[in-house]
Design a protein around this motif. Sequence first.
Motif, PDB file in Angstrom:
ATOM      1  N   GLN A 225       0.280  -1.365  -0.087  1.00  0.00           N
ATOM      2  CA  GLN A 225      -0.046  -0.056   0.190  1.00  0.00           C
ATOM      3  C   GLN A 225       0.801   1.226   0.018  1.00  0.00           C
TER       4      GLN A 225
ATOM      5  N   GLY B 118       9.397  -2.842   2.123  1.00  0.00           N
ATOM      6  CA  GLY B 118      10.391  -2.611   1.431  1.00  0.00           C
ATOM      7  C   GLY B 118      11.015  -4.234   0.836  1.00  0.00           C
ATOM      8  N   GLU B 119      11.971  -3.977  -0.251  1.00  0.00           N
ATOM      9  CA  GLU B 119      12.280  -5.318  -0.996  1.00  0.00           C
ATOM     10  C   GLU B 119      13.521  -5.588  -0.376  1.00  0.00           C
TER      11      GLU B 119
ATOM     12  N   CYS C 271      15.129   4.602   4.705  1.00  0.00           N
ATOM     13  CA  CYS C 271      14.289   3.923   3.746  1.00  0.00           C
ATOM     14  C   CYS C 271      13.360   5.498   3.484  1.00  0.00           C
TER      15      CYS C 271
ATOM     16  N   ALA D 215      10.049   6.606   1.847  1.00  0.00           N
ATOM     17  CA  ALA D 215       8.507   6.328   1.532  1.00  0.00           C
ATOM     18  C   ALA D 215       7.470   7.205   0.468  1.00  0.00           C
ATOM     19  N   SER D 216       7.331   6.652  -0.005  1.00  0.00           N
ATOM     20  CA  SER D 216       6.329   7.589  -1.284  1.00  0.00           C
ATOM     21  C   SER D 216       4.852   7.835  -0.625  1.00  0.00           C
ATOM     22  N   THR D 217       4.230   7.622   0.604  1.00  0.00           N
ATOM     23  CA  THR D 217       3.100   8.061   0.151  1.00  0.00           C
ATOM     24  C   THR D 217       2.843   9.443   1.292  1.00  0.00           C
TER      25      THR D 217
ATOM     26  N   VAL E 173      11.670   2.055   0.462  1.00  0.00           N
ATOM     27  CA  VAL E 173      12.859   1.805  -1.134  1.00  0.00           C
ATOM     28  C   VAL E 173      14.086   1.789   0.337  1.00  0.00           C
TER      29      VAL E 173
ATOM     30  N   SER F 259       2.983  -3.274   5.108  1.00  0.00           N
ATOM     31  CA  SER F 259       3.920  -3.001   3.854  1.00  0.00           C
ATOM     32  C   SER F 259       5.337  -2.963   3.899  1.00  0.00           C
TER      33      SER F 259
ATOM     34  N   GLN G 202       4.825   2.329  -0.998  1.00  0.00           N
ATOM     35  CA  GLN G 202       5.888   2.483  -1.718  1.00  0.00           C
ATOM     36  C   GLN G 202       7.149   2.428  -0.914  1.00  0.00           C
TER      37      GLN G 202
END
Length: 115
Positions: free
Chosen positions: A1, A106-107, A22, A24-26, A5, A104, A3
């Motif tokens: 929900q 990250g990779e 890290c 976050a996109s939100t 990275v 949520s 992103q």
Amino acid sequence: QVQLVESGGGLVQPGGSLRLSCAASTIFFSAYVMGWYRQAPGKQRDLVATITNGGNTNYADSVKGRFTISRDNAKKTVYLQMNNLKPEDAAVYYCNAVRGGVFSWGEGTLVTVSS
């Protein structure tokens, strides 16, 4: 929900330091409890540290006194400062965000601690 990275992983000698980030996109970053988990080969994914919007933190016993989690809501970024790294800290480190009971991830970013 959301992103996530991670960055900042790499190879470090025992006793060295790394700072993981890290992003976050939100735009609702402040609404999330942020955390770091890690997973070593053949092991489960374990909690390293968490931080609330208010700055309350929790740490795994194995990293207390060595790791520090922090967040910058303006930059929508959470950090993990890792000092005095030990070989047993080697793992893939995953950023985590929790809101409303939903996780949520990250990779991951790989941290290797070796001489």
